[in-house]
Design an enzyme around this catalytic site. Structure first.
Site, mmCIF file in Angstrom:
data_model
loop_
_atom_site.group_PDB
_atom_site.id
_atom_site.type_symbol
_atom_site.label_atom_id
_atom_site.label_comp_id
_atom_site.label_asym_id
_atom_site.label_seq_id
_atom_site.Cartn_x
_atom_site.Cartn_y
_atom_site.Cartn_z
ATOM 1 N N SER A 49 -16.953 -0.501 8.389
ATOM 2 C CA SER A 49 -15.692 -0.238 7.691
ATOM 3 C C SER A 49 -15.465 1.275 7.584
ATOM 4 C CB SER A 49 -15.682 -0.895 6.310
ATOM 5 O OG SER A 49 -16.659 -0.299 5.505
ATOM 6 N N ARG A 50 -14.211 1.649 7.320
ATOM 7 C CA ARG A 50 -13.835 3.071 7.310
ATOM 8 C C ARG A 50 -14.735 3.869 6.363
ATOM 9 N NH1 ARG A 50 -8.017 4.581 6.066
ATOM 10 N NH2 ARG A 50 -8.464 3.458 4.143
ATOM 11 N N GLU A 69 -26.010 7.634 -5.370
ATOM 12 C CA GLU A 69 -26.525 6.669 -4.393
ATOM 13 C C GLU A 69 -27.733 5.935 -4.960
ATOM 14 O OE1 GLU A 69 -27.039 7.077 0.383
ATOM 15 O OE2 GLU A 69 -28.277 8.402 -0.795
ATOM 16 N N SER A 129 0.856 -1.198 0.000
ATOM 17 C CA SER A 129 0.000 0.000 0.000
ATOM 18 C C SER A 129 0.887 1.241 0.000
ATOM 19 C CB SER A 129 -0.932 0.002 1.217
ATOM 20 O OG SER A 129 -0.174 0.050 2.402
ATOM 21 N N ARG A 130 0.289 2.439 0.010
ATOM 22 C CA ARG A 130 1.079 3.667 -0.204
ATOM 23 C C ARG A 130 1.528 4.375 1.065
ATOM 24 N NH1 ARG A 130 -3.429 6.706 -3.315
ATOM 25 N NH2 ARG A 130 -4.389 5.916 -1.408
ATOM 26 N N ASP A 131 0.696 4.383 2.080
ATOM 27 C CA ASP A 131 0.943 5.283 3.215
ATOM 28 C C ASP A 131 1.796 4.622 4.294
ATOM 29 O OD1 ASP A 131 0.705 7.186 5.243
ATOM 30 O OD2 ASP A 131 -1.252 6.417 5.869
ATOM 31 N N ARG A 174 -28.316 11.027 -2.144
ATOM 32 C CA ARG A 174 -27.057 11.705 -2.504
ATOM 33 C C ARG A 174 -26.658 11.363 -3.940
ATOM 34 N NH1 ARG A 174 -22.620 9.860 1.523
ATOM 35 N NH2 ARG A 174 -23.497 7.868 0.894
ATOM 36 N N LYS A 176 -21.861 -2.361 -5.686
ATOM 37 C CA LYS A 176 -22.008 -1.167 -6.533
ATOM 38 C C LYS A 176 -21.538 -1.412 -7.964
ATOM 39 C CE LYS A 176 -22.129 1.991 -2.677
ATOM 40 N NZ LYS A 176 -22.353 0.922 -1.666
HETATM 41 N N1 LIG Z 1 -15.866 -1.426 2.912
HETATM 42 C C1 LIG Z 1 -16.945 -1.875 2.268
HETATM 43 O O1 LIG Z 1 -18.084 -1.654 2.684
HETATM 44 C C2 LIG Z 1 -16.746 -2.700 1.010
HETATM 45 C C3 LIG Z 1 -17.855 -3.370 0.480
HETATM 46 C C4 LIG Z 1 -17.678 -4.141 -0.669
HETATM 47 C C5 LIG Z 1 -16.433 -4.211 -1.254
HETATM 48 N N2 LIG Z 1 -15.373 -3.537 -0.733
HETATM 49 C C6 LIG Z 1 -14.075 -3.627 -1.426
HETATM 50 O O2 LIG Z 1 -13.149 -4.220 -0.541
HETATM 51 C C7 LIG Z 1 -11.846 -3.705 -0.781
HETATM 52 C C8 LIG Z 1 -11.186 -3.274 0.510
HETATM 53 O O3 LIG Z 1 -11.993 -2.311 1.131
HETATM 54 P P1 LIG Z 1 -11.614 -1.694 2.543
HETATM 55 O O4 LIG Z 1 -12.905 -1.398 3.222
HETATM 56 O O5 LIG Z 1 -10.595 -2.516 3.232
HETATM 57 O O6 LIG Z 1 -10.963 -0.299 2.059
HETATM 58 P P2 LIG Z 1 -10.094 0.720 2.893
HETATM 59 O O7 LIG Z 1 -10.211 0.477 4.359
HETATM 60 O O8 LIG Z 1 -10.400 2.083 2.366
HETATM 61 O O9 LIG Z 1 -8.604 0.349 2.460
HETATM 62 C C9 LIG Z 1 -8.131 0.604 1.182
HETATM 63 C C10 LIG Z 1 -6.685 0.150 1.104
HETATM 64 O O10 LIG Z 1 -6.196 0.356 -0.211
HETATM 65 C C11 LIG Z 1 -4.967 1.081 -0.152
HETATM 66 N N3 LIG Z 1 -4.867 1.842 -1.387
HETATM 67 C C12 LIG Z 1 -5.699 2.800 -1.869
HETATM 68 N N4 LIG Z 1 -5.259 3.242 -3.039
HETATM 69 C C13 LIG Z 1 -4.131 2.536 -3.328
HETATM 70 C C14 LIG Z 1 -3.222 2.539 -4.422
HETATM 71 N N5 LIG Z 1 -3.396 3.359 -5.450
HETATM 72 N N6 LIG Z 1 -2.175 1.678 -4.391
HETATM 73 C C15 LIG Z 1 -1.994 0.850 -3.346
HETATM 74 N N7 LIG Z 1 -2.825 0.791 -2.296
HETATM 75 C C16 LIG Z 1 -3.872 1.644 -2.291
HETATM 76 C C17 LIG Z 1 -5.089 1.922 1.127
HETATM 77 O O11 LIG Z 1 -3.839 2.266 1.693
HETATM 78 P P3 LIG Z 1 -3.017 3.576 1.236
HETATM 79 O O12 LIG Z 1 -4.009 4.688 1.185
HETATM 80 O O13 LIG Z 1 -1.969 3.722 2.270
HETATM 81 O O14 LIG Z 1 -2.422 3.234 -0.101
HETATM 82 C C18 LIG Z 1 -5.749 0.886 2.050
HETATM 83 O O15 LIG Z 1 -4.783 -0.023 2.506
HETATM 84 C C19 LIG Z 1 -12.000 -2.604 -1.831
HETATM 85 O O16 LIG Z 1 -11.624 -3.135 -3.079
HETATM 86 C C20 LIG Z 1 -13.476 -2.288 -1.814
HETATM 87 O O17 LIG Z 1 -13.909 -1.866 -3.097
HETATM 88 C C21 LIG Z 1 -15.499 -2.787 0.399
#
Ligand SMILES: NC(=O)c1ccc[n+]([C@@H]2O[C@H](COP(=O)([O-])OP(=O)(O)OC[C@H]3O[C@@H](n4cnc5c(N)ncnc54)[C@H](OP(=O)(O)O)[C@@H]3O)[C@@H](O)[C@H]2O)c1
Length: 333
Positions: free
Chosen positions: A171-172, A255, A37-39, A252, A127
């Site tokens: 989730s976040r 949405e 990841s990036r951060d 929104r 989505k």
């Molecule tokens: N949360 C939900 O409700 C939900 C529902 C269905 C599906 N999903 C899917 O599940 C997956 C994970 O979701 P999550 O809730 O864990 O998301 P999250 O908490 O926002 O985490 C996203 C992660 O991706 C990294 N990231 C973002 N842009 C990046 C880039 N360009 N290169 C490398 N790393 C990158 C972020 O770290 P850095 O910013 O440090 O890079 C972080 O580690 C996603 O694909 C999302 O679409 C989520």
């Protein structure tokens, strides 16, 4: 399955990545678990939290194929979780969302092929089914790339599959932490965008378990969809704040009133298993079986009705207000 194996997870510092890491380390003894990841701060905090010798932290962007290819050296399994996933941010910064979610997916695929990875699972979202916002549209494009990638390798490795599910409780940036912060700050109303709005509802642990199981099930090319309950957002508000009035504030941008996981137009390609659905590829694979009525664990699925669709408002399984409270409590563990 993951003992003595090397696993890489893109977006490993996110909500999914944390729960996945916790689960993997408690159930298996992986050789290496690589967080990509990036951060650096998020990675530092994760390192402090887990302090596990098998973990490696790679700073890198999924937009950077060279870096991804280096990170995937000698890796067996990849989970692609990195994404730009906030609907309004994607609407206002469309090219940024396309670069991360579509170009990033293509880079993950090419790096996995170049490194001879065994299996790759990409995370998708409800989505992405009949999308109306850019986030969903980019995830649909990503899903299509992962499914079609199986054709690029024919009978060889890797195998690519997709896991699609709905709102992850807590989730976040999601609705539960939003409502919670309003309540903690003494709000006099809970804002709900539409009286009838419904959502699929899943805990992070259920999402992680589903992904782990699908590494065993996958043939390559499936979109795996779990059978999960739905909720009404007004019931969620009642469960979280029974004494605070609800105010309807209007839908929104980007949405939907209800979310969909299996579109009706894909019913001809959809198979129902005991606890999940499989949307099979619409394209024919070369040098590979195109039969998705059973999986690598020999579980059997059956064709769905030709008018079948899996949508949050017509889901036969809805949670009551009390069940939502219990479900959300479970999700916090
Ligand atoms: N949360 C939900 O409700 C939900 C529902 C269905 C599906 N999903 C899917 O599940 C997956 C994970 O979701 P999550 O809730 O864990 O998301 P999250 O908490 O926002 O985490 C996203 C992660 O991706 C990294 N990231 C973002 N842009 C990046 C880039 N360009 N290169 C490398 N790393 C990158 C972020 O770290 P850095 O910013 O440090 O890079 C972080 O580690 C996603 O694909 C999302 O679409 C989520």
């Amino acid at each position: 399955m993951f003992n003595d194996k090397s696993v890489l997870i893109t977006g490993g510092t996110g909500s999914f990545g944390h729960k996945y890491t916790e689960t993997l380390l408690s159930r298996y003894k992986p050789k290496r678990l690589i967080i990509y990841s990036r951060d650096e701060l998020k990675q530092f905090e994760m390192q402090q939290r887990f302090n596990a010798p098998c973990m490696r932290f790679f700073i890198g962007d999924v937009r950077d194929k060279e870096r991804l290819t280096r990170a995937m050296q000698d890796v067996d399994f990849v989970i692609h979780a990195a994404a730009m996933k906030q609907v309004p941010a994607a609407e206002y910064n469309p090219t940024e969302c396309i670069k991360t979610n579509i170009d990033g997916a293509e880079n993950v695929i090419n790096s996995a092929i170049d490194n001879g990875i065994e299996k790759v699972i990409a995370l998708s979202t409800d989505k992405a089914a009949n999308p109306i916002n850019l986030y969903g549209a980019t995830k649909l494009a990503s899903d299509k790339l992962f499914v079609a990638a199986n054709n690029m390798v024919g009978a060889n490795k890797p195998r690519f599959s997709v896991v699609r599910y709905g709102n992850v409780v807590g989730s976040r940036g999601s609705v539960v932490p939003y409502f919670r912060s309003l309540i903690e700050n003494g709000t006099d109303h809970i804002p709900v965008t539409h009286q009838d709005m419904t959502r699929f509802w899943i805990t992070l642990q259920q999402g992680v378990d589903f992904v782990l199981k699908n590494f065993e099930r996958m043939l390559g090319g499936e979109i795996f969809v779990p059978k999960i309950p739905s909720i009404r957002i007004t019931d969620l508000a009642k469960a979280m704040a029974p004494d605070i009035p609800i105010k309807i504030v209007g839908i929104r941008p980007g949405e939907k009133l209800h979310e969909m996981m299996c579109p009706g137009d894909m019913a001809f390609h959809t198979f129902e298993f005991k606890d999940h659905f499989v949307i099979a590829p619409a394209i024919k694979f070369f040098q590979r079986s195109n039969d998705f009525t059973s999986n690598a664990l020999n579980e059997k699925g059956k064709s769905v009705d030709e008018i079948f669709e899996y949508v949050s408002n017509s889901n036969p399984h809805f949670l009551s207000v009390d069940e939502i409270s219990a479900f959300n409590e479970e999700a916090r563990k």
